[in-house]
Write a protein that holds these residues in place. Structure first.
Motif, PDB file in Angstrom:
ATOM      1  N   ASP A   1       0.771  -1.246   0.000  1.00  0.00           N
ATOM      2  CA  ASP A   1       0.000   0.000   0.000  1.00  0.00           C
ATOM      3  C   ASP A   1       0.804   1.298   0.000  1.00  0.00           C
ATOM      4  N   PRO A   2       1.958   1.407   0.689  1.00  0.00           N
ATOM      5  CA  PRO A   2       2.675   2.688   0.641  1.00  0.00           C
ATOM      6  C   PRO A   2       3.367   2.996  -0.682  1.00  0.00           C
ATOM      7  N   HIS A   3       3.253   2.115  -1.663  1.00  0.00           N
ATOM      8  CA  HIS A   3       3.824   2.377  -2.988  1.00  0.00           C
ATOM      9  C   HIS A   3       2.887   3.303  -3.760  1.00  0.00           C
ATOM     10  N   ILE A   4       3.491   4.242  -4.548  1.00  0.00           N
ATOM     11  CA  ILE A   4       2.643   5.078  -5.386  1.00  0.00           C
ATOM     12  C   ILE A   4       1.789   4.180  -6.270  1.00  0.00           C
ATOM     13  N   PRO A   5       0.546   4.614  -6.610  1.00  0.00           N
ATOM     14  CA  PRO A   5      -0.016   5.959  -6.513  1.00  0.00           C
ATOM     15  C   PRO A   5      -0.920   6.217  -5.302  1.00  0.00           C
ATOM     16  N   TYR A   6      -0.665   5.562  -4.173  1.00  0.00           N
ATOM     17  CA  TYR A   6      -1.368   5.842  -2.923  1.00  0.00           C
ATOM     18  C   TYR A   6      -2.891   5.778  -3.116  1.00  0.00           C
ATOM     19  N   VAL A   7      -3.356   4.576  -3.401  1.00  0.00           N
ATOM     20  CA  VAL A   7      -4.766   4.403  -3.744  1.00  0.00           C
ATOM     21  C   VAL A   7      -5.588   3.867  -2.576  1.00  0.00           C
ATOM     22  N   GLU A   8      -5.102   4.063  -1.355  1.00  0.00           N
ATOM     23  CA  GLU A   8      -5.901   3.664  -0.200  1.00  0.00           C
ATOM     24  C   GLU A   8      -7.221   4.447  -0.182  1.00  0.00           C
TER      25      GLU A   8
ATOM     26  N   PRO B   1       1.341  14.428 -17.827  1.00  0.00           N
ATOM     27  CA  PRO B   1      -0.007  13.963 -17.488  1.00  0.00           C
ATOM     28  C   PRO B   1      -0.435  14.433 -16.103  1.00  0.00           C
ATOM     29  N   ALA B   2      -1.744  14.465 -15.917  1.00  0.00           N
ATOM     30  CA  ALA B   2      -2.295  14.825 -14.611  1.00  0.00           C
ATOM     31  C   ALA B   2      -2.142  13.663 -13.643  1.00  0.00           C
ATOM     32  N   SER B   3      -2.395  13.917 -12.391  1.00  0.00           N
ATOM     33  CA  SER B   3      -2.281  12.898 -11.358  1.00  0.00           C
ATOM     34  C   SER B   3      -3.222  11.728 -11.635  1.00  0.00           C
ATOM     35  N   PRO B   4      -2.744  10.499 -11.447  1.00  0.00           N
ATOM     36  CA  PRO B   4      -3.642   9.345 -11.592  1.00  0.00           C
ATOM     37  C   PRO B   4      -4.585   9.186 -10.407  1.00  0.00           C
ATOM     38  N   ASN B   5      -4.334   9.898  -9.325  1.00  0.00           N
ATOM     39  CA  ASN B   5      -5.160   9.774  -8.129  1.00  0.00           C
ATOM     40  C   ASN B   5      -5.186  11.125  -7.406  1.00  0.00           C
ATOM     41  N   PRO B   6      -5.959  12.096  -7.912  1.00  0.00           N
ATOM     42  CA  PRO B   6      -5.903  13.470  -7.392  1.00  0.00           C
ATOM     43  C   PRO B   6      -6.194  13.595  -5.909  1.00  0.00           C
TER      44      PRO B   6
END
Length: 524
Positions: A156-163, A213-218
């Protein structure tokens, strides 16, 4: 764990209260304060700590392709895989992880009699809830058996931080964010280029698309790091992911208690590598041999050993490698340590005995850059073989205990900076270790050039020793220096992005750097 910074957890002094379950575990554990991954990133780290050998020995120094392959003929009784050695000594070994498939590193399975790959829930990664559910099923089926080793891998602490978003909010509410980088440091980072730098957080499928590119997880990651507010959102995303993992650690610890086996089960929390959160201008990756990428947690709860230790024996300040865990566990279990392992047991520290640790460590990185470093109790010396697309110097030296963010390279600091000699010149010859200040010595700080000379000698001596042991194999970093993610070395595309986003001077700097003698020579 994947990508867990030691200093973003409670046992290592993080002010934010985001790891209550790890904190509780640590109160009955031994905490190795200065534990370092010998090799990073993901694949070489796992190759090292499951083989008990350095990447220069195993050949695994990168993440993909031949650079990530391990020399299998050494995986005999002379230097077996850690897990393989355990199961040959009567311990059933199992793993819950998608790592072997994610990195095409199926040699990793040589550690285990049983491999469980939960269904993927985050692209190539697994959500903590998925991993925890699989681990609970395994424990309910096999946990009451004797003599087993279960590796549970959280991403989980790996990007893109999708928690789930609530966890980033909880992290934000748990306390103020780290004070560094401040606005001045963030402004300066605009002049640092490379993958996952402040203005180039995202490559765009490896093509260096323009505009970026924009953030994958704003919700947890901004488009770029241009201000303190951007950084705070970014670090809330990282800390939220850590908190989300810690929540699931608590669920697993409760499962052990519910099964009645908590007091019979040793629990070890470790990570493959850390994560840069502004260090060397990098945000959200682990692309070099620096403190943020290599310093990892190592928390060991061993019932009947650590659970009754006095408080002053729970934190061990000595330098250790992550791969030292292999002989340590064997010693604690009364199992013979294979002769080919290069780790050294720190079992005395786990038992609460005095433990000095290693005098120095050699750290290696082989993905976005090719670097090696020497970590002492006071300094971090870094040598770059190839900078990739990063703005990196041939040599760096940091007074790491005073400057953990590595803000001042003592070999390139301007005149007048305390302790700095001025701009660094050509590679220096090996010097005497007497140039280093002994711990507690009462004399003026040593000249940075002398320290760098001494540590350069340490690095070359270490390299020659390992190459002699593995003759006729060459140094794998010299032999495989371009086998990395394509965006790391796709220079034309990246130079075009720099130019088309108003940073032509940085594109020109990168071009000059890659044509410099120390890069083109391709030798340490």
């Amino acid at each position: 764990m994947d990508t867990l910074r030691a200093d973003h957890t409670g046992p290592y002094g993080y002010p934010r209260a985001i790891t209550p379950h790890l904190d509780a575990l640590a109160r009955e554990s031994v905490v190795l304060d200065r534990c370092y991954a010998s090799d990073t990133p993901c694949a070489p780290s796992r190759a090292a700590y499951t083989s008990g050998q350095f990447g220069i020995t195993t050949g695994a120094i990168g993440n993909f392709g031949p650079a990530a392959e391990i020399r299998m003929f050494d995986r005999t009784r002379y230097a077996p895989f850690f897990g393989g050695h355990l199961y040959r000594n009567g311990i059933y070994t199992a793993s819950i992880s998608c790592f072997p498939e994610r990195h095409m590193a199926y040699w990793f399975l040589g550690n285990f009699r049983e491999w469980l790959k939960p269904s993927l829930s985050n692209g190539d990664d697994e959500d903590a809830a998925t991993v925890t559910a699989a681990a609970r099923r395994w424990l309910q089926r096999s946990g009451r058996d004797d003599n087993w080793f279960l590796q549970v891998h959280f991403w989980d602490p790996h990007i893109p931080y999708v928690e789930p978003g609530e966890w980033a909010r909880r992290a934000s509410e748990s306390g103020p964010p780290p004070p560094w980088p401040d606005e001045d440091a963030i402004a300066a980072h605009a002049e640092i280029y490379g993958p996952h730098t402040a203005l180039d957080l995202y490559e765009g499928d490896g093509t260096w698309s323009v505009p970026p590119p924009a953030s994958p997880n704003p919700e947890t990651m901004p488009d770029a790091i241009r201000s303190r507010g951007d950084f705070e959102r970014f670090v809330d995303g990282y800390d939220g992911a850590v908190a989300y993992w810690d929540h699931h650690l608590g669920i697993l610890m409760q499962e052990l208690a519910d099964l009645g086996i908590a007091e019979e089960t040793a629990v070890i929390v470790a990570s493959d590598h850390g994560e840069c959160l502004g260090e060397n201008g990098c945000y959200g990756d682990h692309p070099m041999a620096n403190e943020a990428s290599h310093h990892v947690p190592m928390v060991i709860r061993w019932p009947g050993v650590t659970t009754s230790l006095p408080e002053d024996r729970r934190h061990v300040p000595g330098l250790v490698y992550q791969l030292d865990l292999c002989p340590t566990v064997c010693e604690l279990l009364g199992i013979e340590v294979p002769a080919g392992w290069e780790g050294e047991s720190f079992a005395p520290a786990v038992r609460g005995a005095p433990f000095a640790g290693r005098e120095r460590l050699v750290l290696s990185h082989g993905a976005y850059t090719y670097q090696r470093a020497v970590r002492t109790t006071e300094h971090l010396y870094v040598r770059t073989l190839h900078p990739g697309c990063w703005r990196l110097e041939r040599e760096q030296l940091y007074e790491i205990e005073r400057d953990p963010q590595m803000a001042v390279n003592l070999l390139a600091a301007p005149a007048g900076t305390p302790g700095a000699p001025g701009a660094s010149g050509a590679l220096r010859a090996p010097g005497a270790l007497g140039a280093l200040r002994a711990p507690g010595a009462q004399r003026d700080p040593p000249d940075p050039e002398a320290v760098a000379a001494a540590l350069a000698g340490v690095l070359e001596g270490w390299r020659e020793e390992h190459l002699t042991l593995r003759d006729p194999f060459p140094d794998p970093m010299e032999a495989r220096r371009y086998e990395s993610p394509p965006e790391a070395f796709h220079v034309p595309s990246y130079e075009m992005r720099l130019t088309r986003t108003g940073r032509r001077h940085l594109a020109e700097d990168l071009d000059r750097r890659l044509h410099s003698d120390w890069v083109s020579r391709a030798r340490w």
